[in-house]
Design a protein around this motif. Structure first.
Motif, PDB file in Angstrom:
ATOM      1  N   UNK A  57       0.698  -1.385   0.067  1.00  0.00           N
ATOM      2  CA  UNK A  57      -0.020  -0.096   0.056  1.00  0.00           C
ATOM      3  C   UNK A  57       0.729   1.315   0.203  1.00  0.00           C
ATOM      4  N   UNK A  58       0.166   2.527  -0.614  1.00  0.00           N
ATOM      5  CA  UNK A  58       0.934   3.570  -0.512  1.00  0.00           C
ATOM      6  C   UNK A  58      -0.114   4.563  -0.860  1.00  0.00           C
ATOM      7  N   UNK A  59       0.240   5.922  -0.666  1.00  0.00           N
ATOM      8  CA  UNK A  59      -0.651   7.081  -0.915  1.00  0.00           C
ATOM      9  C   UNK A  59      -0.498   7.289  -2.486  1.00  0.00           C
ATOM     10  N   UNK A  60       0.324   6.520  -3.208  1.00  0.00           N
ATOM     11  CA  UNK A  60       0.388   6.819  -4.610  1.00  0.00           C
ATOM     12  C   UNK A  60      -0.036   5.482  -5.320  1.00  0.00           C
ATOM     13  N   UNK A  62      -0.837   2.190  -7.763  1.00  0.00           N
ATOM     14  CA  UNK A  62      -0.161   0.991  -7.982  1.00  0.00           C
ATOM     15  C   UNK A  62       1.235   0.763  -7.250  1.00  0.00           C
ATOM     16  N   UNK A  63       1.111   0.592  -6.028  1.00  0.00           N
ATOM     17  CA  UNK A  63       2.105   0.580  -5.179  1.00  0.00           C
ATOM     18  C   UNK A  63       2.759  -0.925  -5.410  1.00  0.00           C
ATOM     19  N   UNK A  64       4.126  -1.024  -4.973  1.00  0.00           N
ATOM     20  CA  UNK A  64       4.823  -2.262  -5.286  1.00  0.00           C
ATOM     21  C   UNK A  64       5.419  -2.727  -3.991  1.00  0.00           C
ATOM     22  N   UNK A  65       6.262  -3.708  -3.655  1.00  0.00           N
ATOM     23  CA  UNK A  65       6.831  -4.219  -2.800  1.00  0.00           C
ATOM     24  C   UNK A  65       8.090  -3.396  -2.383  1.00  0.00           C
ATOM     25  N   UNK A  66       8.187  -2.440  -2.990  1.00  0.00           N
ATOM     26  CA  UNK A  66       9.202  -1.249  -2.545  1.00  0.00           C
ATOM     27  C   UNK A  66       8.547  -0.224  -1.519  1.00  0.00           C
ATOM     28  N   UNK A  67       7.108  -0.403  -1.624  1.00  0.00           N
ATOM     29  CA  UNK A  67       6.305   0.555  -0.742  1.00  0.00           C
ATOM     30  C   UNK A  67       6.112  -0.314   0.708  1.00  0.00           C
ATOM     31  N   UNK A  91      -6.313   8.847   2.046  1.00  0.00           N
ATOM     32  CA  UNK A  91      -6.454   7.925   1.150  1.00  0.00           C
ATOM     33  C   UNK A  91      -5.306   7.036   0.749  1.00  0.00           C
ATOM     34  N   UNK A  92      -5.478   5.664   0.530  1.00  0.00           N
ATOM     35  CA  UNK A  92      -4.560   4.699   0.235  1.00  0.00           C
ATOM     36  C   UNK A  92      -4.782   4.046  -0.937  1.00  0.00           C
ATOM     37  N   UNK A 106       0.787  -8.679  -9.327  1.00  0.00           N
ATOM     38  CA  UNK A 106       0.128  -7.837  -8.573  1.00  0.00           C
ATOM     39  C   UNK A 106      -1.498  -7.726  -8.827  1.00  0.00           C
ATOM     40  N   UNK A 107      -2.444  -7.633  -7.955  1.00  0.00           N
ATOM     41  CA  UNK A 107      -3.689  -7.328  -8.503  1.00  0.00           C
ATOM     42  C   UNK A 107      -3.994  -6.094  -8.687  1.00  0.00           C
ATOM     43  N   UNK A 108      -5.578  -5.720  -8.783  1.00  0.00           N
ATOM     44  CA  UNK A 108      -5.794  -4.563  -9.333  1.00  0.00           C
ATOM     45  C   UNK A 108      -5.696  -3.566  -8.207  1.00  0.00           C
ATOM     46  N   UNK A 109      -5.464  -2.208  -8.547  1.00  0.00           N
ATOM     47  CA  UNK A 109      -5.373  -1.278  -7.491  1.00  0.00           C
ATOM     48  C   UNK A 109      -6.677  -1.058  -6.848  1.00  0.00           C
TER      49      UNK A 109
END
Length: 216
Positions: A57-60, A62-67, A91-92, A106-109
């Motif tokens: 998860x991220x505030x941006x 399409x988060x990735x495992x770097x988030x 909002x996340x 990844x699944x959908x955002x």
């Protein structure tokens, strides 16, 4: 005699090539000011064992495992993770993920918003007692994730005064402010609390008790 050693590599299964896992982002439930619960599903391991799965998860978008991420074991199937240390009224974006030897799928955002909470406020000590008036105020250190639309102090001859009693109105927003209490009666004990209102409701600071006494 010369010997030649030829290395052998196990051939790929052409009928079942290895691919990224297929992940599905599930529902977001139990949302609070700082936590949420999210489900995920690995429906296909891509013909290679899923060694890690979870939620990112991220505030941006399409988060990735770097988030930020929460791990929920390995393998196919459904799972659930608890997100924590979130910011109120924010909002996340989040996605389910699965990792195998090919990479990360990844699944959908999806979006969700944490709840706001009441502001955090303290009451300023009583000063400048004159005929019929005195000075107090408050300090709002956190708006709870929702803008403070009203602030001031309230007072009464009874404990735990509220905005239904005598009150001042001293603008909006966080920070410190000064309030003037008026129409005070000599020789009377008053109870005073700062207050702050946002979209969630009204909260109060610590209560101050003082005897209003002037000798003019």
């Amino acid at each position: 005699l010369t010997l030649f050693v030829i290395g052998c590599k196990e051939p790929e299964d052409s009928e079942n090539p290895k691919e990224l896992p297929t992940a599905i982002t599930g529902k977001v439930t139990a949302i609070t000011t700082s936590t949420a619960t999210v489900s995920g599903l690995i429906v296909d391991d891509g013909n290679a064992s899923v060694t890690e799965r979870g939620i990112v998860w991220s505030e941006n978008e399409n988060p990735t495992t770097d988030d930020s991420k929460a791990n929920s074991g390995s393998g196919e199937g459904t799972y659930s993770v608890d997100l924590s240390e979130l910011t109120p009224n924010t909002t996340y974006h989040l996605r389910a993920y699965g990792i195998n030897s090919v990479g990360t799928g990844y699944g959908l955002d999806k979006l969700f918003t944490t709840n706001a909470t009441l502001p955090t406020i303290t009451t300023t000590a009583i000063t400048d007692i004159t005929i019929g008036t005195s000075v107090s105020g408050g300090n709002i250190t956190d708006d709870g994730g929702s803008p403070v639309t009203a602030r001031g102090v309230c007072w009464s001859t009874n404990p735990n005064p509220t905005i239904a009693d005598n009150k001042t109105t001293d603008g909006s927003g966080i920070g410190s402010y000064v309030s003037m209490l008026t129409n005070l009666l000599n020789g009377t004990t008053y109870f005073v609390r700062a207050y702050a209102t946002n979209s969630i409701g009204t909260t109060y600071g610590n209560e101050i008790t003082f005897l209003f006494a002037t000798y003019s």
